[in-house]
Design a protein around this motif. Structure first.
Motif, mmCIF file in Angstrom:
data_model
loop_
_atom_site.group_PDB
_atom_site.id
_atom_site.type_symbol
_atom_site.label_atom_id
_atom_site.label_comp_id
_atom_site.label_asym_id
_atom_site.label_seq_id
_atom_site.Cartn_x
_atom_site.Cartn_y
_atom_site.Cartn_z
ATOM 1 N N ASP A 91 0.832 -1.185 0.000
ATOM 2 C CA ASP A 91 0.000 0.000 0.000
ATOM 3 C C ASP A 91 0.880 1.253 0.000
ATOM 4 N N LYS B 242 0.394 4.597 0.326
ATOM 5 C CA LYS B 242 0.264 5.589 1.407
ATOM 6 C C LYS B 242 0.833 5.078 2.723
ATOM 7 N N HIS B 243 0.631 3.792 3.003
ATOM 8 C CA HIS B 243 1.145 3.203 4.245
ATOM 9 C C HIS B 243 2.675 3.226 4.255
ATOM 10 N N SER C 81 4.076 6.937 4.609
ATOM 11 C CA SER C 81 3.929 7.585 5.911
ATOM 12 C C SER C 81 4.618 6.848 7.063
ATOM 13 N N ASN C 82 4.999 5.580 6.876
ATOM 14 C CA ASN C 82 5.511 4.817 8.015
ATOM 15 C C ASN C 82 6.835 4.091 7.799
ATOM 16 N N ARG D 155 -1.882 -4.606 2.665
ATOM 17 C CA ARG D 155 -2.153 -3.337 3.345
ATOM 18 C C ARG D 155 -1.770 -3.436 4.819
#
Length: 73
Positions: free
Chosen positions: A28, A30-31, A34-35, A64
């Motif tokens: 994923d 976006k995951h 951001s992390n 995800r």
């Protein structure tokens, strides 16, 4: 890269199209953004069929739910 603690364990990589992946699995976007960072070793907890028409032929499964390999679930 081995299979342990879930579906798959491996390092986060990025292909020429900008997709993040781990082994044969799309991650994923976006995951990851951001992390995580490129090269992080992650455990994939679950995988689903990749819903994206753009990347399905290259990665037919997507995760995800994943976490750093050195962290507990």
């Amino acid at each position: 890269m081995t299979k342990e603690k879930g579906v798959y364990t491996g390092k986060i990589e990025k292909d020429a199209d900008g997709n993040y992946f781990c082994g044969p699995y799309l991650l994923d976007f976006k995951h990851v953004e951001s992390n995580f960072k490129l090269g992080d070793e992650v455990n994939l907890k679950t995988v689903i069929t990749n819903p994206s028409d753009r990347s399905f032929n290259k990665y037919n499964q997507k995760s995800r739910v994943f976490f750093l390999a050195n962290e507990k679930e």
